[in-house]
Design an enzyme around this catalytic site. Structure first.
Site, PDB file in Angstrom:
ATOM      1  N   CYS A 157      -8.884  17.899  -5.780  1.00 10.75           N
ATOM      2  CA  CYS A 157      -7.362  18.197  -5.257  1.00 10.75           C
ATOM      3  C   CYS A 157      -7.078  19.995  -5.544  1.00 10.75           C
ATOM      4  O   CYS A 157      -6.592  20.275  -4.543  1.00 10.75           O
ATOM      5  CB  CYS A 157      -6.455  17.201  -6.151  1.00 10.75           C
ATOM      6  SG  CYS A 157      -6.494  15.558  -5.882  1.00 10.75           S
ATOM      7  N   ARG A 212     -17.000  15.807  -6.688  1.00 11.70           N
ATOM      8  CA  ARG A 212     -16.361  16.591  -5.701  1.00 11.70           C
ATOM      9  C   ARG A 212     -15.988  17.993  -6.131  1.00 11.70           C
ATOM     10  O   ARG A 212     -15.210  18.098  -7.139  1.00 11.70           O
ATOM     11  CB  ARG A 212     -15.197  15.755  -5.133  1.00 11.70           C
ATOM     12  CG  ARG A 212     -15.725  14.485  -4.217  1.00 11.70           C
ATOM     13  CD  ARG A 212     -14.600  13.779  -3.825  1.00 11.70           C
ATOM     14  NE  ARG A 212     -13.764  12.880  -4.803  1.00 11.70           N
ATOM     15  CZ  ARG A 212     -12.846  12.149  -4.500  1.00 11.70           C
ATOM     16  NH1 ARG A 212     -12.231  12.075  -3.071  1.00 11.70           N
ATOM     17  NH2 ARG A 212     -12.082  11.621  -5.434  1.00 11.70           N
TER      18      ARG A 212
HETATM   19  N1  LIG Z   1      -8.055  11.726  -6.439  1.00 13.24           N
HETATM   20  C1  LIG Z   1      -6.731  12.106  -7.193  1.00 13.24           C
HETATM   21  O1  LIG Z   1      -6.582  12.307  -8.408  1.00 13.24           O
HETATM   22  C2  LIG Z   1      -5.567  12.328  -6.515  1.00 13.24           C
HETATM   23  C3  LIG Z   1      -4.177  12.586  -7.106  1.00 13.24           C
HETATM   24  C4  LIG Z   1      -3.095  12.606  -6.163  1.00 13.24           C
HETATM   25  C5  LIG Z   1      -3.019  12.644  -5.104  1.00 13.24           C
HETATM   26  N2  LIG Z   1      -4.277  12.317  -4.381  1.00 13.24           N
HETATM   27  C6  LIG Z   1      -4.323  12.350  -2.594  1.00 13.24           C
HETATM   28  O2  LIG Z   1      -4.458  11.138  -2.509  1.00 13.24           O
HETATM   29  C7  LIG Z   1      -5.089  10.722  -1.199  1.00 13.24           C
HETATM   30  C8  LIG Z   1      -6.454   9.987  -1.431  1.00 13.24           C
HETATM   31  O3  LIG Z   1      -7.309  10.633  -2.350  1.00 13.24           O
HETATM   32  P1  LIG Z   1      -8.384   9.897  -3.326  1.00 13.24           P
HETATM   33  O4  LIG Z   1      -8.783  10.903  -4.319  1.00 13.24           O
HETATM   34  O5  LIG Z   1      -7.732   8.573  -3.881  1.00 13.24           O
HETATM   35  O6  LIG Z   1      -9.439   9.570  -2.249  1.00 13.24           O
HETATM   36  P2  LIG Z   1     -10.985   8.671  -2.355  1.00 13.24           P
HETATM   37  O7  LIG Z   1     -11.964   9.414  -1.648  1.00 13.24           O
HETATM   38  O8  LIG Z   1     -11.095   8.259  -3.787  1.00 13.24           O
HETATM   39  O9  LIG Z   1     -10.508   7.157  -1.717  1.00 13.24           O
HETATM   40  C9  LIG Z   1     -10.158   7.086  -0.308  1.00 13.24           C
HETATM   41  C10 LIG Z   1     -10.285   5.639   0.217  1.00 13.24           C
HETATM   42  O10 LIG Z   1      -9.752   5.538   1.297  1.00 13.24           O
HETATM   43  C11 LIG Z   1     -10.731   4.871   2.126  1.00 13.24           C
HETATM   44  N3  LIG Z   1     -10.434   4.990   3.730  1.00 13.24           N
HETATM   45  C12 LIG Z   1     -10.552   5.950   4.417  1.00 13.24           C
HETATM   46  N4  LIG Z   1     -10.246   6.080   5.644  1.00 13.24           N
HETATM   47  C13 LIG Z   1      -9.523   4.472   5.714  1.00 13.24           C
HETATM   48  C14 LIG Z   1      -8.966   3.635   6.640  1.00 13.24           C
HETATM   49  N5  LIG Z   1      -8.702   4.305   7.804  1.00 13.24           N
HETATM   50  N6  LIG Z   1      -8.375   2.753   6.202  1.00 13.24           N
HETATM   51  C15 LIG Z   1      -8.417   2.223   4.940  1.00 13.24           C
HETATM   52  N7  LIG Z   1      -9.150   2.933   3.978  1.00 13.24           N
HETATM   53  C16 LIG Z   1      -9.616   3.954   4.453  1.00 13.24           C
HETATM   54  C17 LIG Z   1     -12.032   5.199   1.670  1.00 13.24           C
HETATM   55  O11 LIG Z   1     -12.947   4.263   2.155  1.00 13.24           O
HETATM   56  C18 LIG Z   1     -11.740   5.295   0.266  1.00 13.24           C
HETATM   57  O12 LIG Z   1     -12.003   4.328  -0.345  1.00 13.24           O
HETATM   58  C19 LIG Z   1      -5.555  12.372  -0.918  1.00 13.24           C
HETATM   59  O13 LIG Z   1      -4.486  12.647  -0.042  1.00 13.24           O
HETATM   60  C20 LIG Z   1      -5.469  12.991  -2.337  1.00 13.24           C
HETATM   61  O14 LIG Z   1      -5.181  14.453  -1.920  1.00 13.24           O
HETATM   62  C21 LIG Z   1      -5.690  12.060  -4.819  1.00 13.24           C
HETATM   63  O1  LIG Z   2      -6.926  23.505 -19.188  1.00 12.40           O
HETATM   64  C1  LIG Z   2      -7.622  23.300 -17.973  1.00 12.40           C
HETATM   65  C2  LIG Z   2      -7.325  22.482 -17.482  1.00 12.40           C
HETATM   66  C3  LIG Z   2      -8.012  21.956 -16.206  1.00 12.40           C
HETATM   67  N1  LIG Z   2      -9.242  22.785 -15.909  1.00 12.40           N
HETATM   68  C4  LIG Z   2     -10.030  22.460 -14.742  1.00 12.40           C
HETATM   69  O2  LIG Z   2      -9.340  22.308 -13.644  1.00 12.40           O
HETATM   70  C5  LIG Z   2      -9.755  21.430 -12.628  1.00 12.40           C
HETATM   71  C6  LIG Z   2      -8.561  20.390 -12.408  1.00 12.40           C
HETATM   72  O3  LIG Z   2      -8.400  19.675 -13.340  1.00 12.40           O
HETATM   73  P1  LIG Z   2      -7.182  18.392 -13.499  1.00 12.40           P
HETATM   74  O4  LIG Z   2      -6.163  19.030 -13.034  1.00 12.40           O
HETATM   75  O5  LIG Z   2      -7.138  17.696 -14.805  1.00 12.40           O
HETATM   76  O6  LIG Z   2      -8.022  17.532 -12.368  1.00 12.40           O
HETATM   77  P2  LIG Z   2      -7.335  16.439 -11.309  1.00 12.40           P
HETATM   78  O7  LIG Z   2      -7.693  15.035 -11.851  1.00 12.40           O
HETATM   79  O8  LIG Z   2      -8.026  16.818 -10.028  1.00 12.40           O
HETATM   80  O9  LIG Z   2      -5.756  16.620 -11.298  1.00 12.40           O
HETATM   81  C7  LIG Z   2      -5.284  17.564 -10.487  1.00 12.40           C
HETATM   82  O10 LIG Z   2      -5.127  17.092  -8.991  1.00 12.40           O
HETATM   83  C8  LIG Z   2      -4.549  15.756  -9.016  1.00 12.40           C
HETATM   84  C9  LIG Z   2      -4.799  15.381  -7.378  1.00 12.40           C
HETATM   85  O11 LIG Z   2      -3.817  15.961  -6.753  1.00 12.40           O
HETATM   86  C10 LIG Z   2      -3.060  15.735  -9.646  1.00 12.40           C
HETATM   87  O12 LIG Z   2      -2.677  14.669  -9.230  1.00 12.40           O
HETATM   88  C11 LIG Z   2      -3.066  16.111 -10.875  1.00 12.40           C
HETATM   89  O13 LIG Z   2      -1.725  16.284 -11.334  1.00 12.40           O
HETATM   90  C12 LIG Z   2      -3.728  17.512 -11.042  1.00 12.40           C
HETATM   91  O14 LIG Z   2      -3.643  17.782 -12.571  1.00 12.40           O
HETATM   92  C13 LIG Z   2     -10.961  20.795 -13.243  1.00 12.40           C
HETATM   93  O15 LIG Z   2     -12.102  21.443 -12.675  1.00 12.40           O
HETATM   94  C14 LIG Z   2     -10.741  21.188 -14.848  1.00 12.40           C
HETATM   95  O16 LIG Z   2     -12.063  21.266 -15.462  1.00 12.40           O
HETATM   96  C15 LIG Z   2      -9.453  23.796 -16.736  1.00 12.40           C
HETATM   97  O17 LIG Z   2     -10.281  24.357 -16.437  1.00 12.40           O
HETATM   98  N2  LIG Z   2      -8.763  24.239 -17.782  1.00 12.40           N
END
Ligand SMILES: NC(=O)c1ccc[n+]([C@@H]2O[C@H](COP(=O)([O-])OP(=O)(O)OC[C@H]3O[C@@H](n4cnc5c(N)ncnc54)[C@H](O)[C@@H]3O)[C@@H](O)[C@H]2O)c1
Ligand SMILES: O=c1ccn([C@@H]2O[C@H](COP(=O)(O)OP(=O)(O)O[C@H]3O[C@H](CO)[C@@H](O)[C@H](O)[C@H]3O)[C@@H](O)[C@H]2O)c(=O)[nH]1
EC number: 1.1.1.22
Length: 420
Positions: free
Chosen positions: A249, A318
């Site tokens: 992200c 990732r």
């Molecule tokens: N990973 C996080 O911590 C996080 C947090 C907040 C927001 N987001 C956002 O949420 C979104 C999803 O991220 P994620 O990390 O959950 O992704 P992910 O890669 O973990 O999962 C995505 C899922 O969607 C499925 N998919 C793909 N195309 C599809 C389709 N056409 N129909 C149905 N399923 C389909 C894939 O097979 C996969 O299982 C992104 O926009 C990301 O930026 C992610």
């Molecule tokens: O004090 C810190 C905190 C984090 N990190 C690094 O920063 C990156 C991101 O960490 P973190 O924010 O915990 O990871 P995510 O799970 O990717 O979460 C972020 O990205 C998500 C996807 O959008 C959001 O929903 C969350 O709020 C946001 O924190 C990682 O490489 C961490 O190791 C540091 O180096 N130092």
């Protein structure tokens, strides 16, 4: 609380957590994913990701690959990937394709709830393309490794829509959480998501610059950030220096916001500086390694890496800064062995690192050990045993996890990033 029929598109970190937690709140949830083996596994109760608390909730939703099973949904949460495209902007081709696939299925009035992180203007664009469907922007703020906890105890629930009735109905789905709800227009909701992630990135790059400065002047970055964090306006969270910020992200969202700003004629210099600092960080770690290993460079030098995931508590690789460091060291000829509690031995995903399932194999013959992920279990390793196996005595601790005095008593020299 009333129970509603909810569809979730995508069963990844966000979709699966959303589906499981909404089911936990009492809603009837159908989760659709195109990944057949994943769906088959979920039906057997297998959780494909490392997320505490998810296993207990995974039986709540129904899982399917058939979009037609969303026909009765009152709401569909779109949780599909929005990866970084060329030039930094979000690549919406998968997102648009996923939403289009719903067109023959959904009945008029079904609310489209956008949870994926999407560029500002996406919800408006969808609202124009789907005149019979209210569209709500409902960005997600969960952290990997804390997904269930963050979903069930969110700092805020953001509901962005020009359709007041749909916004109220969507907010009501979360009523059981008792979380603060921010109702806004779609553009503010979409921007608030990018703004939050990019702010974390700016903050972390700032801390990483401070850590470099600390090393130059003999200061201790842990003390500097502790002092900063005691100011209520700054706060203590997210101030730990490291090998760079990564994951699925922060990098893509910071790049996308910078690109959107540039496209709109708003100077993205601040965001670009944060990215530039982050891109420099693996090189800084390599420099520290070179400094301890010697002037002849890294060609053929064995190095042991502890931690490969992008942070502790997840198996997600990732955009892992640990792997960015590894690639950098490998490019200079180093031979890398790595241990990570969440990465199986011989995993091909971590090439050029040879993944092993025992930390002592990492130490064996290593000219130096580099800690790249802050897994708490690394503090409890048998460091005296590792010292006996290693060739060199240096441990470069990019996460400032280890106690230098303890390592010293084992005959090792701990070099924390940011001085001490
Ligand atoms: N990973 C996080 O911590 C996080 C947090 C907040 C927001 N987001 C956002 O949420 C979104 C999803 O991220 P994620 O990390 O959950 O992704 P992910 O890669 O973990 O999962 C995505 C899922 O969607 C499925 N998919 C793909 N195309 C599809 C389709 N056409 N129909 C149905 N399923 C389909 C894939 O097979 C996969 O299982 C992104 O926009 C990301 O930026 C992610
Ligand atoms: O004090 C810190 C905190 C984090 N990190 C690094 O920063 C990156 C991101 O960490 P973190 O924010 O915990 O990871 P995510 O799970 O990717 O979460 C972020 O990205 C998500 C996807 O959008 C959001 O929903 C969350 O709020 C946001 O924190 C990682 O490489 C961490 O190791 C540091 O180096 N130092």
């Amino acid at each position: 609380m009333a129970s509603h029929a909810i569809g979730v598109l995508g069963a990844g970190y966000v979709g699966l957590t959303t589906a499981a937690c909404l089911a936990r709140l009492g809603h009837a949830v159908t989760c659709v994913d195109i990944d057949e083996p994943k769906v088959a596994g979920l039906r057997r109760g297998e959780v494909p990701i490392t997320e505490p608390g998810l296993a207990e909730l995974v039986s709540g939703p129904r899982y399917t690959t058939d979009h037609r099973e969303l026909a009765a949904a009152e709401f569909v949460f779109v949780c599909v990937p929005t990866p970084m495209g060329e030039g930094g902007q979000a690549d919406l081709s998968g997102f648009d394709g996923a939403v289009d696939a719903l067109r023959p299925v959904l009945r008029p009035g079904t609310v489209l709830v956008v949870k994926s992180t999407v560029p500002i203007g996406t919800a408006d664009r969808l609202a124009r393309a789907w005149p019979d469907h209210p569209v709500v922007s409902n960005p997600e703020f969960l952290r990997e490794g804390h997904a269930v906890e963050d979903f069930l105890h969110p700092g805020r629930v953001v509901i962005g829509s020009d359709d007041g009735a749909a916004a109220r109905r969507t907010a009501a789905l979360y009523a059981g959480l008792g979380a603060p709800v921010v109702r806004t227009g779609p553009a503010s909701a979409e921007l608030a998501k990018y703004a939050s992630n990019a702010y974390l990135a700016l903050r972390l790059s700032y801390v990483n610059v401070l850590s470099e400065l600390c090393e130059q002047v003999g200061a201790d970055v842990g003390t500097v950030t502790r002092v900063m964090g005691l100011d209520a306006r700054i706060g203590p969270a997210c101030l730990d220096p490291g090998p760079g910020w990564g994951g699925s992200c922060l990098p893509k969202d910071t790049a996308a916001l910078a690109r959107s700003a540039a496209d709109l004629g708003v100077d993205p210099a601040l965001l670009r500086a944060a990215v530039a600092v982050n891109e420099r960080q693996p090189g800084r770690v390599a420099e520290k390694v070179r400094a301890v290993v010697g002037a002849d460079g890294l060609d053929g030098i064995r190095l042991g890496l502890l931690g490969l995931t992008f942070k502790a508590g997840t198996s997600d690789l990732r955009d892992s800064p640990a792997l960015a460091v590894a690639r950098r060291l490998a490019a200079e000829g180093a031979v890398l062995t790595g241990y990570d509690p969440a990465v199986p031995a011989a995993s091909p995903q971590v090439a050029p690192v040879q993944a092993v399932d025992d930390p002592s194999l990492v130490a064996k013959g290593a000219a130096a050990i580099v800690v790249l992920t802050e897994w708490p279990e690394f503090t409890a390793l048998d460091w005296a045993q590792l010292a006996g196996l290693a060739e060199g005595d240096a441990v470069i601790d990019t996460r400032r996890l280890l106690d230098p005095a303890k390592l010293r008593s084992c005959g090792l020299t701990c070099l924390p990033l940011g001085g001490q």
